[in-house]
Every structure is written in structure tokens, then in C-alpha cells.
Design an enzyme around this catalytic site. Sequence first.
Site, PDB file in Angstrom:
ATOM      1  N   GLY A 132       0.807  -1.222   0.000  1.00  0.00           N
ATOM      2  CA  GLY A 132       0.000   0.000   0.000  1.00  0.00           C
ATOM      3  C   GLY A 132       0.836   1.266   0.000  1.00  0.00           C
ATOM      4  N   ASP A 179      -1.265   8.416  -6.818  1.00  0.00           N
ATOM      5  CA  ASP A 179       0.074   7.850  -6.627  1.00  0.00           C
ATOM      6  C   ASP A 179       1.079   8.451  -7.605  1.00  0.00           C
ATOM      7  OD1 ASP A 179      -1.447   6.326  -4.968  1.00  0.00           O
ATOM      8  OD2 ASP A 179      -1.180   4.441  -6.026  1.00  0.00           O
TER       9      ASP A 179
END
EC number: 2.7.1.157
Length: 447
Positions: A132, A179
Amino acid sequence: MPVLYDRLLKLKEMFNSKFGSIPKFYVRAPGRVNIIGEHIDYCGYSVLPMAVEQDVLIAVEPVKTYALQLANTNPLYPDFSTSANNIQIDKTKPLWHNYFLCGLKGIQEHFGLSNLTGMNCLVDGNIPPSSGLSSSSALVCCAGLVTLTVLGRNLSKVELAEICAKSERYIGTEGGGMDQSISFLAEEGTAKLIEFSPLRATDVKLPSGAVFVIANSCVEMNKAATSHFNIRVMECRLAAKLLAKYKSLQWDKVLRLEEVQAKLGISLEEMLLVTEDALHPEPYNPEEICRCLGISLEELRTQILSPNTQDVLIFKLYQRAKHVYSEAARVLQFKKICEEAPENMVQLLGELMNQSHMSCRDMYECSCPELDQLVDICRKFGAQGSRLTGAGWGGCTVSMVPADKLPSFLANVHKAYYQRSDGSLAPEKQSLFATKPGGGALVLLEA
């Protein structure tokens, strides 16, 4: 950055023994930890991540042929070679080299190139995989920047982030862009509020009296290999369409929950009230969704659902929408508290992180027993706030810990979670570390 310099030298030596030459340049892209704002980027809402110091590092040598040769310093990841003119990405198997190919293909398609030069690449990464912390997106971003550099072209960081966010979908993950954005736009010493459409990043100064600690639950979750993630994306899309229909908007044009709020011109708090009125807590089946929207099952499957969610039998629309709108509000509150810096700032921010975990666990159902246990342990030993970070279903927690409590916190959490009597947790996965906001992706010309 003496540690980085040492890694570059080691990478140069390994490259030489692998390819019999030395790299022409190196590219670095960091992983990230999302402090707050989970599973809302693909719904159109702002998030609040920071880059971590862990990264993906690639040593590169362009070659005169069309051969692309990829190697990895980790023996778990086998070598791969292909022609740079025939990039095939296999969605059914999310193997490590496919993430590199995503970044390469994204840049290739952006410039409309058919012939790419070949290259030798050696990849090194110290972000724990499937944790993660966005190791896969860091690899996609790194590969995108490698390809851009080999081509001698220029793009802004924002353009690069948008291309890499889009190209990661080649592997089948319907992500939102957080991200890739933080990987390129991060700056040392500050977290960022990342906003979408258009993409922009604003500095958020974190409290000086606290540190952020990442703890790996040691449960691995691979987004591209499981359907949990893509089902949530579809549940949010369906919730947005039902809310739009309820409010007599043009629902067939709506894809994201943020669009419903923008079209209605109301606050997030008011959106929560609309959700209460429009959606019921019991799960929806495909037939009921079709009745609500006045469409056939065939239209639902082919025009709305993604290929890997066409056989799903239940959708929890109320719970997902409630999480998204409340989490989006928590991100804005978090930023506001950081700006106003009241005396009890750490406590207030911690409460928002705790509420976020509760919503991820109960409304979005993306936690797991190990993450819940780890969050409880972290709070017990002094974290003001602790929550899962990343997609969930495994991976890491992030905790905000008063700086003066850090040594005892690390010792106690290590003992309580990692030193199991049954020895079930492998030592190499036992990552527990404090991190500071790191810098974004960059090209280095020599080691």
C-alpha cells in the site's frame, strides 16, 4: 543523500556485471503514504499524500538495437526482454515487468511513436511490495521518466503524472491518479493536497511536533490481481449515476461522485443528506440498478460496468457514497487545521485519521483483521491517529506519533505486533519506520 549515493554505486557495479557496460543515467521515483483521503481520488476528490524516502531506482543504458532488456536486483523478479516496438501487456498476470511496460507504452503513445530505441535497464527498489506504499506506481512513473529521457523529449511534471496515471490502467487497475501525482510533484519537507481536473498540488505543512510512522501488516494485497478494488470503483460509479438520476441530472453522462456535487452546487455535508434520501443501506442487485436507471441488464453490463465486474451480484452503493463524501470532507478539514495550527492540532488531526480508518473499515470495507489489530496497537502505544493507508485489504498503516514518544512507540509496537510467539511473520516483511516527506521523481546523470 549519502544513502542514495551508496545505492547508485552498488547499482552501477551490478549493472556492469549484468550488461558488461556502465549506465548512462539513473532515474528515481518515490513511493508514497496517503495521510488521509482513501479511495476518493478516482471519485474526483482531493487527497493528502506525501512521498516516502523509499523509492524505485533504475539504471539505464540506451542501445542501438530495438531490444529492451529488463533486470531486477531482487532475484524474486526474473529478467525480461522484448522488442521495444512490440509492447504487449498481459492484464491476466500482473508481473513486475508489466508495470515498466505501462510507463514505456504511455510515453510512446503520447508522442505517437512507432519505433522506440532499445535499452538495458536494471531496477532496484526498497519500497515493500504489495504494502500500500505504491511500489507499482513508482515503477510505472520511473519507467515513464526513463523512456522520456532516452527519447530526449520534455514534459512537465503534471503532464508526466497524468500520462503515467492513465497508462497504469493498461494492467487493469482503475486507479485515480494520486500515486503518480505525488511521485512526480512531491517536494522534500511537505505533504501535498493533490486536486484533480485540472491536476494541481498545494503544500500542506505538517505539525512539527509529530512524526508519521508506517507499519506493515505483512498481509499482501495486489490491486491488479484481485477484484476488490475495481468493484469499489464501479460501486462509486453506480452510486453517482443513481444520485444523479434521483436529482434529475443527466445521469448517463456522470461517472464520478464529485460530478454530482459539482452539478448540484452544494456542500459535502449536504451531499451526505442527499445520499441518505436517495440510496438505501441494503445492497443493490443488478436488476434493481437497471430498474432505477431504466436500462436493460445488457446495457448495464456493456455500457457501465468494467469487464472484470460484469458478473458481480451485489453492490453496496449507500455505504460507498457515504464513505467518499465524508472522507472528502475530512481531507479539507485536515488541510484547514494544518493551516490554522491550533494548540491541539496533533489531537485534532489524529481524530480525523481515526475517523477515516473507521469509515474505511465499516463503510468501504477495505480493511482486514490484521490492519484493525495493528491500528489498535498503534493507538494503544501513543499514536494520536492511526489508519490504513493505500488500497487496504492488507498493506500498511500510517500513524501520527508525538515526536517525544517515538522511541517507546517503535519498541512497543514491534514487540506487540511483530514478535509473534508462533514466528509467523517473516523478518524481511516486518517494516516499521518513521518517515519524513521526501522529494519527487528525478533523473541523475552519474553515480
